[in-house]
Design a protein around this motif. Sequence first.
Motif, PDB file in Angstrom:
ATOM      1  N   LEU A  52      30.620  45.989  37.900  1.00  0.00           N
ATOM      2  CA  LEU A  52      30.335  45.905  39.328  1.00  0.00           C
ATOM      3  C   LEU A  52      28.829  45.967  39.569  1.00  0.00           C
ATOM      4  O   LEU A  52      28.277  45.206  40.371  1.00  0.00           O
ATOM      5  CB  LEU A  52      31.038  47.051  40.063  1.00  0.00           C
ATOM      6  N   LYS A  53      28.148  46.859  38.876  1.00  0.00           N
ATOM      7  CA  LYS A  53      26.703  47.019  39.046  1.00  0.00           C
ATOM      8  C   LYS A  53      25.964  45.758  38.629  1.00  0.00           C
ATOM      9  O   LYS A  53      25.041  45.301  39.315  1.00  0.00           O
ATOM     10  CB  LYS A  53      26.226  48.216  38.225  1.00  0.00           C
ATOM     11  N   ASP A  54      26.374  45.160  37.510  1.00  0.00           N
ATOM     12  CA  ASP A  54      25.754  43.922  37.046  1.00  0.00           C
ATOM     13  C   ASP A  54      25.938  42.809  38.074  1.00  0.00           C
ATOM     14  O   ASP A  54      25.016  42.011  38.324  1.00  0.00           O
ATOM     15  CB  ASP A  54      26.347  43.495  35.706  1.00  0.00           C
ATOM     16  N   LEU A  55      27.127  42.759  38.660  1.00  0.00           N
ATOM     17  CA  LEU A  55      27.403  41.735  39.668  1.00  0.00           C
ATOM     18  C   LEU A  55      26.497  41.903  40.884  1.00  0.00           C
ATOM     19  O   LEU A  55      25.920  40.938  41.397  1.00  0.00           O
ATOM     20  CB  LEU A  55      28.873  41.802  40.094  1.00  0.00           C
ATOM     21  N   ALA A  62      31.581  39.115  47.680  1.00  0.00           N
ATOM     22  CA  ALA A  62      32.922  39.325  48.242  1.00  0.00           C
ATOM     23  C   ALA A  62      33.494  38.021  48.764  1.00  0.00           C
ATOM     24  O   ALA A  62      34.689  37.741  48.621  1.00  0.00           O
ATOM     25  CB  ALA A  62      32.865  40.361  49.352  1.00  0.00           C
ATOM     26  N   SER A  63      32.645  37.201  49.369  1.00  0.00           N
ATOM     27  CA  SER A  63      33.104  35.905  49.885  1.00  0.00           C
ATOM     28  C   SER A  63      33.598  35.011  48.754  1.00  0.00           C
ATOM     29  O   SER A  63      34.633  34.344  48.880  1.00  0.00           O
ATOM     30  CB  SER A  63      31.959  35.221  50.643  1.00  0.00           C
ATOM     31  N   GLU A  64      32.878  35.009  47.627  1.00  0.00           N
ATOM     32  CA  GLU A  64      33.293  34.201  46.484  1.00  0.00           C
ATOM     33  C   GLU A  64      34.588  34.725  45.872  1.00  0.00           C
ATOM     34  O   GLU A  64      35.476  33.949  45.489  1.00  0.00           O
ATOM     35  CB  GLU A  64      32.186  34.194  45.430  1.00  0.00           C
ATOM     36  N   THR A  65      34.703  36.060  45.788  1.00  0.00           N
ATOM     37  CA  THR A  65      35.944  36.661  45.279  1.00  0.00           C
ATOM     38  C   THR A  65      37.123  36.287  46.168  1.00  0.00           C
ATOM     39  O   THR A  65      38.202  35.944  45.693  1.00  0.00           O
ATOM     40  CB  THR A  65      35.803  38.190  45.212  1.00  0.00           C
ATOM     41  N   GLN A  66      36.907  36.371  47.485  1.00  0.00           N
ATOM     42  CA  GLN A  66      37.956  36.005  48.442  1.00  0.00           C
ATOM     43  C   GLN A  66      38.375  34.550  48.268  1.00  0.00           C
ATOM     44  O   GLN A  66      39.571  34.216  48.270  1.00  0.00           O
ATOM     45  CB  GLN A  66      37.441  36.226  49.863  1.00  0.00           C
ATOM     46  N   ILE A 105      43.622  43.254  39.835  1.00  0.00           N
ATOM     47  CA  ILE A 105      43.188  44.603  40.209  1.00  0.00           C
ATOM     48  C   ILE A 105      41.681  44.645  40.397  1.00  0.00           C
ATOM     49  O   ILE A 105      41.170  45.234  41.359  1.00  0.00           O
ATOM     50  CB  ILE A 105      43.627  45.634  39.149  1.00  0.00           C
ATOM     51  N   TRP A 106      40.941  44.029  39.490  1.00  0.00           N
ATOM     52  CA  TRP A 106      39.485  44.038  39.619  1.00  0.00           C
ATOM     53  C   TRP A 106      39.057  43.351  40.913  1.00  0.00           C
ATOM     54  O   TRP A 106      38.185  43.853  41.633  1.00  0.00           O
ATOM     55  CB  TRP A 106      38.840  43.348  38.419  1.00  0.00           C
ATOM     56  N   SER A 107      39.687  42.230  41.222  1.00  0.00           N
ATOM     57  CA  SER A 107      39.302  41.485  42.422  1.00  0.00           C
ATOM     58  C   SER A 107      39.580  42.272  43.692  1.00  0.00           C
ATOM     59  O   SER A 107      38.725  42.358  44.583  1.00  0.00           O
ATOM     60  CB  SER A 107      40.045  40.136  42.466  1.00  0.00           C
ATOM     61  N   VAL A 108      40.786  42.863  43.791  1.00  0.00           N
ATOM     62  CA  VAL A 108      41.108  43.593  45.013  1.00  0.00           C
ATOM     63  C   VAL A 108      40.306  44.895  45.095  1.00  0.00           C
ATOM     64  O   VAL A 108      39.975  45.361  46.197  1.00  0.00           O
ATOM     65  CB  VAL A 108      42.625  43.885  45.135  1.00  0.00           C
ATOM     66  N   PHE A 150      40.894  50.862  42.079  1.00  0.00           N
ATOM     67  CA  PHE A 150      41.043  50.518  40.669  1.00  0.00           C
ATOM     68  C   PHE A 150      41.892  51.552  39.938  1.00  0.00           C
ATOM     69  O   PHE A 150      42.787  51.201  39.153  1.00  0.00           O
ATOM     70  CB  PHE A 150      39.666  50.409  40.010  1.00  0.00           C
ATOM     71  N   TYR A 151      41.629  52.820  40.190  1.00  0.00           N
ATOM     72  CA  TYR A 151      42.354  53.894  39.507  1.00  0.00           C
ATOM     73  C   TYR A 151      43.840  53.859  39.840  1.00  0.00           C
ATOM     74  O   TYR A 151      44.701  53.880  38.956  1.00  0.00           O
ATOM     75  CB  TYR A 151      41.750  55.242  39.914  1.00  0.00           C
TER      76      TYR A 151
END
Length: 425
Positions: A46-49, A59-63, A284-287, A401-402
């Motif tokens: 997440l930090k690298d992103l 977030a727009s790209e993930t969506q 899971i990572w995306s949501v 995530f957890y």
Amino acid sequence: MLWSPRSLAEECEDHHLFPLHCRLRLRTAMGITITKSLIRNELGKLKDLLKERDISSAASETQKQMDLLENATLNIAITGMTGAGKSSFVNALREMEDDDEDAAETGVTQTTMERKAYQHPTSPKVTFWDLPGIGTAEFPVKKYLEMVKFSEYDLFIIVAGEHFTEHEINLAREIQKLKKNFYYVRTKVDVSMDSEKRKRNFCEEKTLEKIRNDCCKNLIKAGESSPRVFLISRWDLSLYDFPLLQKALEGGLDDMKRHVLIMSMPTFSRDMLEKKKAAMKELIWSVSFLSCAFGTVPVPGLSLACDLTILACIMNRFYKMFGLDEGSLQRLAKRVGKPVEVLKSAITRTLHAGEIKRDFVIDCLTRSALCVTLTGAELVLDFIPMLGSVAGGVLSFVTTFYLLSSFLDDVVEDAEKVGAKAAER
């Protein structure tokens, strides 16, 4: 958008979701599945992103990617000679019996006179098309190709009950012109095997090889240069070549359609369980990232509202994908001839009782939020120097995530147990 708060809330109200608050609980240090090191690894991603892009554009790209995946469809055509068992194969792929409601019609005479669409019961974006039998006076090849609209399908399964003929070859050539994939499937192998078992010195491996060689010989005689034939038992897809057919189908699709196919396939093998689990980990990572994005918006209650709807919808999807929803369990119970309560008794990691309401999801979170927050608080400190403004979003990421990762582990374990219970003699 599919994953907007409004659409998610509507989806939650429309679906039957299954409670599991007993499993979203505080875990002991020895028994915890989702460890700090794993969360730290995901936070590293997440930090690298977020170093490369701002959270809004990411977030727009993930969506966008999730919308594309959600709207991806897969159309599979089942074709072949009349009486080859096409309709029964369609039912098997949909994990149904021939006499189930909404099953493809079967019979000893030709029953499919026009193409019919059958949605997968838990993956409605997957449609199996039961096509009329080829090689009859009613359906000569040229008329047949026009009538069944061959250009509309993503892939083709050409079925034969005993022998392949020039009719199947002609179909294959037309499919090749469309530059689409096709697969030869020999059904009713279990019938042939039962007949051979009566002979002395019966050997299953040699008999299967004999059937396969006979099919290939007929295809070569009809003009196919290097045919590959998959041997299938309609009554038990775990037997013979069906796992090989699954892999072949996956290899001929793009990433989006491959994901859709994997989600619709029966989970009778450990390999398929792991494939579905891997696909769900990506989800899971995306949501979780979208939860992070919602968590950074300074609107009171927005992050919580989004987390509630996301968690409920994803949990429901996991149950369906791994065959633990009520409909899937009922179909499995009928198929194996056991009371559904016997199968449900194998479900020990997650609950299977009733419909989940929004209040129930809140109860889930309040029972687990303290544990997750304490687990993630230390890790979130790594973000403060660079991304202090998104600290709340990072905590939302950790929580989502957890909880979903823990739940996925439990669902996979229960799916394995249900499969073992179904296989008991």
